[in-house]
Design a protein around this motif. Structure first.
Motif, PDB file in Angstrom:
ATOM      1  N   UNK A 199       0.799  -1.225   0.000  1.00  0.00           N
ATOM      2  CA  UNK A 199       0.000   0.000   0.000  1.00  0.00           C
ATOM      3  C   UNK A 199       0.837   1.283   0.000  1.00  0.00           C
ATOM      4  N   UNK A 200       2.065   1.214   0.473  1.00  0.00           N
ATOM      5  CA  UNK A 200       2.826   2.445   0.680  1.00  0.00           C
ATOM      6  C   UNK A 200       3.085   3.258  -0.588  1.00  0.00           C
ATOM      7  N   UNK A 201       3.206   2.656  -1.796  1.00  0.00           N
ATOM      8  CA  UNK A 201       3.511   3.511  -2.955  1.00  0.00           C
ATOM      9  C   UNK A 201       2.442   4.557  -3.254  1.00  0.00           C
ATOM     10  N   UNK A 202       1.220   4.330  -2.792  1.00  0.00           N
ATOM     11  CA  UNK A 202       0.139   5.280  -3.059  1.00  0.00           C
ATOM     12  C   UNK A 202      -0.069   6.284  -1.932  1.00  0.00           C
ATOM     13  N   UNK A 203       0.769   6.224  -0.909  1.00  0.00           N
ATOM     14  CA  UNK A 203       0.617   7.122   0.233  1.00  0.00           C
ATOM     15  C   UNK A 203       1.455   8.384   0.038  1.00  0.00           C
ATOM     16  N   UNK A 204       1.123   9.414   0.810  1.00  0.00           N
ATOM     17  CA  UNK A 204       1.910  10.642   0.840  1.00  0.00           C
ATOM     18  C   UNK A 204       2.193  11.007   2.284  1.00  0.00           C
ATOM     19  N   UNK A 205       3.357  11.625   2.509  1.00  0.00           N
ATOM     20  CA  UNK A 205       3.692  12.104   3.851  1.00  0.00           C
ATOM     21  C   UNK A 205       3.124  13.509   4.013  1.00  0.00           C
ATOM     22  N   UNK A 206       2.002  13.605   4.704  1.00  0.00           N
ATOM     23  CA  UNK A 206       1.318  14.895   4.847  1.00  0.00           C
ATOM     24  C   UNK A 206       1.299  15.394   6.285  1.00  0.00           C
ATOM     25  N   UNK A 239      24.286   3.239   1.869  1.00  0.00           N
ATOM     26  CA  UNK A 239      24.069   3.292   0.417  1.00  0.00           C
ATOM     27  C   UNK A 239      23.710   4.701  -0.058  1.00  0.00           C
ATOM     28  N   UNK A 240      23.726   5.671   0.870  1.00  0.00           N
ATOM     29  CA  UNK A 240      23.376   7.038   0.503  1.00  0.00           C
ATOM     30  C   UNK A 240      21.896   7.270   0.355  1.00  0.00           C
ATOM     31  N   UNK A 241      21.076   6.370   0.904  1.00  0.00           N
ATOM     32  CA  UNK A 241      19.621   6.450   0.709  1.00  0.00           C
ATOM     33  C   UNK A 241      18.850   6.590   2.016  1.00  0.00           C
ATOM     34  N   UNK A 242      19.509   7.031   3.091  1.00  0.00           N
ATOM     35  CA  UNK A 242      18.844   7.062   4.392  1.00  0.00           C
ATOM     36  C   UNK A 242      17.608   7.958   4.378  1.00  0.00           C
ATOM     37  N   UNK A 243      17.683   9.123   3.722  1.00  0.00           N
ATOM     38  CA  UNK A 243      16.531  10.027   3.670  1.00  0.00           C
ATOM     39  C   UNK A 243      15.382   9.367   2.932  1.00  0.00           C
ATOM     40  N   UNK A 244      15.667   8.789   1.770  1.00  0.00           N
ATOM     41  CA  UNK A 244      14.614   8.130   0.999  1.00  0.00           C
ATOM     42  C   UNK A 244      14.019   6.960   1.766  1.00  0.00           C
ATOM     43  N   UNK A 245      14.862   6.180   2.439  1.00  0.00           N
ATOM     44  CA  UNK A 245      14.368   5.037   3.207  1.00  0.00           C
ATOM     45  C   UNK A 245      13.447   5.499   4.337  1.00  0.00           C
ATOM     46  N   UNK A 246      13.806   6.587   4.995  1.00  0.00           N
ATOM     47  CA  UNK A 246      12.962   7.102   6.074  1.00  0.00           C
ATOM     48  C   UNK A 246      11.637   7.630   5.527  1.00  0.00           C
ATOM     49  N   UNK A 247      11.697   8.346   4.416  1.00  0.00           N
ATOM     50  CA  UNK A 247      10.457   8.886   3.838  1.00  0.00           C
ATOM     51  C   UNK A 247       9.521   7.764   3.387  1.00  0.00           C
ATOM     52  N   UNK A 248      10.080   6.781   2.704  1.00  0.00           N
ATOM     53  CA  UNK A 248       9.248   5.664   2.261  1.00  0.00           C
ATOM     54  C   UNK A 248       8.771   4.831   3.446  1.00  0.00           C
ATOM     55  N   UNK A 249       9.633   4.727   4.488  1.00  0.00           N
ATOM     56  CA  UNK A 249       9.219   3.999   5.686  1.00  0.00           C
ATOM     57  C   UNK A 249       8.045   4.658   6.387  1.00  0.00           C
ATOM     58  N   UNK A 250       8.001   5.979   6.390  1.00  0.00           N
ATOM     59  CA  UNK A 250       6.846   6.683   6.957  1.00  0.00           C
ATOM     60  C   UNK A 250       5.604   6.446   6.110  1.00  0.00           C
ATOM     61  N   UNK A 251       5.762   6.439   4.795  1.00  0.00           N
ATOM     62  CA  UNK A 251       4.640   6.108   3.919  1.00  0.00           C
ATOM     63  C   UNK A 251       4.140   4.691   4.203  1.00  0.00           C
ATOM     64  N   UNK A 252       5.057   3.804   4.636  1.00  0.00           N
ATOM     65  CA  UNK A 252       4.710   2.417   4.908  1.00  0.00           C
ATOM     66  C   UNK A 252       4.094   2.216   6.289  1.00  0.00           C
ATOM     67  N   UNK A 253       4.015   3.296   7.090  1.00  0.00           N
ATOM     68  CA  UNK A 253       3.307   3.176   8.363  1.00  0.00           C
ATOM     69  C   UNK A 253       4.061   3.600   9.597  1.00  0.00           C
ATOM     70  N   UNK A 254       5.336   3.982   9.474  1.00  0.00           N
ATOM     71  CA  UNK A 254       6.097   4.381  10.660  1.00  0.00           C
ATOM     72  C   UNK A 254       5.592   5.711  11.202  1.00  0.00           C
TER      73      UNK A 254
END
Length: 639
Positions: free
Chosen positions: A23-30, A263-278
């Motif tokens: 479900x996370x790809x359709x979410x937004x961090x608002x 891997x230089x992706x910590x920001x992206x991982x955190x943003x996507x992780x929040x979209x995933x429910x964190x």
């Protein structure tokens, strides 16, 4: 040893977790997550020279000022200085009532007890306990199987609960509990859920969900660390979503993320992780941490801000944050660091500068109509929102273009140069920059402008200097016809103050040349101008006639000094407002041999600024004439 020609023989690709119908790809961090700064613990332990407690205290105060409500301050059982820092916070009354202090401990009984001694008396404390759960740690580091790893977590959770009850009763401390299945991203996700279920049961289960004094238990925090970043951010988001789907009593859990940047992706991982429910993010304000660092909280927060969501952290004075980090940690901040770097809002490229200059002008026009929405090329946020002045947005070197140079002149001197004058002055700056091989500062550029156009006081005077002038109308009163203007439409009004300049507060298109022969069909009134000028240090009287002050002045320069020039372009605009308003006039003069139709060459630009519009025009003519004399090295005739 060179890189392997076939790295697959040595390195195994990460195997993503199966997650049908993610479900996370359709979410937004608002909305902003719960923020935790671990600068004083994780950030500090990665420094070659750890911070002193005095530096840590300065950093702590700044974190509070920014708005952090949860701050991990130390690993108290690791060293006497970490233990002492907790006591300093308590004795000094440094912790606001709405801020929670977090401390870290591994799942070891003696270290857990030492940790509680460190926080005794503090009002709000989060005890953060961890043990590694991944297969490689179970088998290689601790020689434990799955059941033994769960039992380790459960036994020490019980001890934390027992001590929390005691210290709450004896010291009045409010406790919360955070548990980390360390190396979560390398742990089988279903097994990480199994460990956390056992921990939750022994922290929240039964009567333990209510404290001895009757207080209801706070939600348990499960921290899911990418202790080492081993996969792409989308795979990590799948792990987080699967965990959030699988854990029972989700409403009783706060899911926290602690992403590292291998891997230089910590920001992206955190943003996507929040979209995933964190719900919560742990990191450091500028990404300091072991190896390549923790997730960068400034970048995460300002990314939210740029999308219209306030992060509930205040980075209005971002450069003071940078100063604190640099002075306390000894680590430099890269000049192109997102949002916080010295050069992050700075454009050197000519095409970028031109786009930004036009963007600022368009933004100002929209705002005058009430539309304050930010929309500028190359600038995702308004630099002023983080304390960056616009003077730092465009800086000049040999790669810069006319737009950037013109922007600096406009910002520093309030002069809005005509486009072809921008091109002319750009050549001046490019030559100076290439000669020096260095960046041109605002002072360098404005000084070059004053020197080139002889503007700004006697130190910049050219060979000819206007001292005074008078004009008179040569038409007799009987010849006057009230309905006929006494000036050519292209001429500025002699000696008028600036009421008429309200029509040209922005730079207009270039007017036709006010040369005295240009409008004979309008039968303009003849004028005469007399002026006193310094010529190579000698005072001279000159006089000329024409259909307006500028054509009169050009006639005088030709007749009395032998300088034959005509106007190819004329532009003016107002500078300032109210009683302080002045006129800025720009002229391009050409000698007889120049092709008046070829506007790319042969001209000499000048600028004049004065509260009297006529004086402004005459000064502009002399500015250009002096440039002509400098370039051609012409001797002035002595009549």
């Amino acid at each position: 040893m060179p890189m392997l020609s076939d790295p697959s023989k040595r390195y195994t690709p990460f195997q993503p977790v199966p997650l049908p119908n993610r479900q996370w790809p359709d979410k937004q961090n608002s909305k902003p997550p719960i923020w935790l700064s671990t600068d004083l613990r994780d950030g500090n332990q990665s420094l070659a020279n750890p911070m002193s407690n005095e530096q840590k205290m300065r950093f702590f105060r700044h974190l509070v000022q920014i708005g952090f409500k949860e701050i991990e301050v130390s690993y108290p059982a690791a060293s006497d200085s970490d233990f002492a820092f907790c006591r300093e916070l308590q004795y000094g009354g440094e912790v606001p009532d709405d801020v929670w202090i977090q401390v870290l401990t591994p799942a070891r009984a003696d270290l857990i007890k030492r940790t509680f001694e460190a926080v005794a008396g503090l009002k709000n404390v989060i005890i953060h306990m961890y043990n590694a759960t991944s297969c490689i740690f179970r088998e290689v580091v601790f020689n434990n199987n799955r059941e033994q790893t769960i039992q380790l977590a459960v036994e020490h959770t019980k001890l934390v609960r027992e001590l929390a009850e005691q210290y709450a009763a004896s010291h009045g401390t409010n406790f919360r509990y955070e548990y980390s299945p360390e190396t979560f991203s390398q742990t089988e996700t279903e097994y990480a859920v199994e460990v956390c279920e056992a921990v939750k049961k022994n922290w929240l289960g039964g009567k333990a969900s209510v404290w001895a004094d009757g207080r209801k238990e706070e939600r348990i925090i499960f921290n899911l660390p990418a202790t080492v970043e081993v996969c792409t951010p989308n795979c990590f988001a799948d792990q987080v979503e699967l965990f959030c789907r699988s854990i029972s009593e989700r409403e009783k859990c706060i899911i926290s993320l602690h992403t590292h940047n291998d891997r230089g992706c910590a920001v992206a991982a955190a943003e996507l992780g929040c979209m995933a429910g964190a719900d919560r993010i742990e990191g450091t304000v500028l990404g300091n941490g072991e190896r390549t660092g923790n997730v960068d909280l400034v970048t995460l927060a300002m990314n939210l801000y740029s999308q219209g969501t306030h992060p509930q952290l205040d980075f209005s004075d971002l450069f003071s944050v940078v100063d604190t980090v640099v002075e306390c940690t000894g680590l430099p901040v890269h000049p192109r660091h997102p949002y916080a770097g010295e050069l992050v809002f700075t454009a050197f490229s000519g095409s970028h500068q031109d786009a930004i200059k036009k963007g600022f002008e368009a933004q100002a026009a929209r705002e005058r109509k009430g539309d304050v929405r930010w929309n500028l090329p190359y600038l995702p946020i308004d630099p002023a929102d983080v304390g960056c002045t616009y003077e730092a947005v465009i800086r000049v070197n040999s790669q810069s273009g006319k737009g950037g140079i013109a922007y600096i002149v406009k910002q520093a001197m309030a002069l809005d140069l005509p486009r072809r004058m921008q091109i002319s002055f750009y050549r001046v700056i490019q030559i100076r920059s290439e000669t020096s091989g260095k960046e041109m500062t605002t002072k360098d550029i404005t000084t070059a402008f004053r020197q080139t156009y002889h503007l700004g006081g006697s130190v910049y005077d050219g060979r000819i200097v206007l001292k005074s002038f008078t004009t008179m109308d040569l038409r007799t009163p009987a010849e006057s016809i009230p309905s006929t203007p006494d000036l050519s439409p292209s001429e500025p009004r002699p000696h008028s103050r600036m009421a008429s300049l309200s029509l040209s507060a922005g730079r207009p298109e270039a007017s036709p040349s006010p040369d005295r022969t240009a409008h004979d069909n309008l039968n303009p009134a003849p004028k005469r101008l007399t002026a006193k000028v310094l010529v190579d240090g000698k005072l001279r009287d000159i006089a000329g006639e024409g259909n307006g002050p500028l054509s009169c002045f050009l006639d005088a320069l030709n007749a009395d000094l032998g300088i034959q020039l005509s106007i190819r372009e004329y532009t003016e605009h107002a500078v300032g407002a109210g009683s302080d308003v002045k006129a800025a006039t720009y002229v391009e003069l050409i000698p007889p041999e120049a092709d008046s139709r070829d506007k790319t060459r042969g001209g000499f630009w000048g600028v004049g600024v004065d509260s009297d519009i006529t004086a402004s025009g005459l000064k502009a003519v002399l500015s250009a004439a002096n440039g002509y004399l400098d370039d051609k090295k012409i001797e002035i005739q002595d009549v």
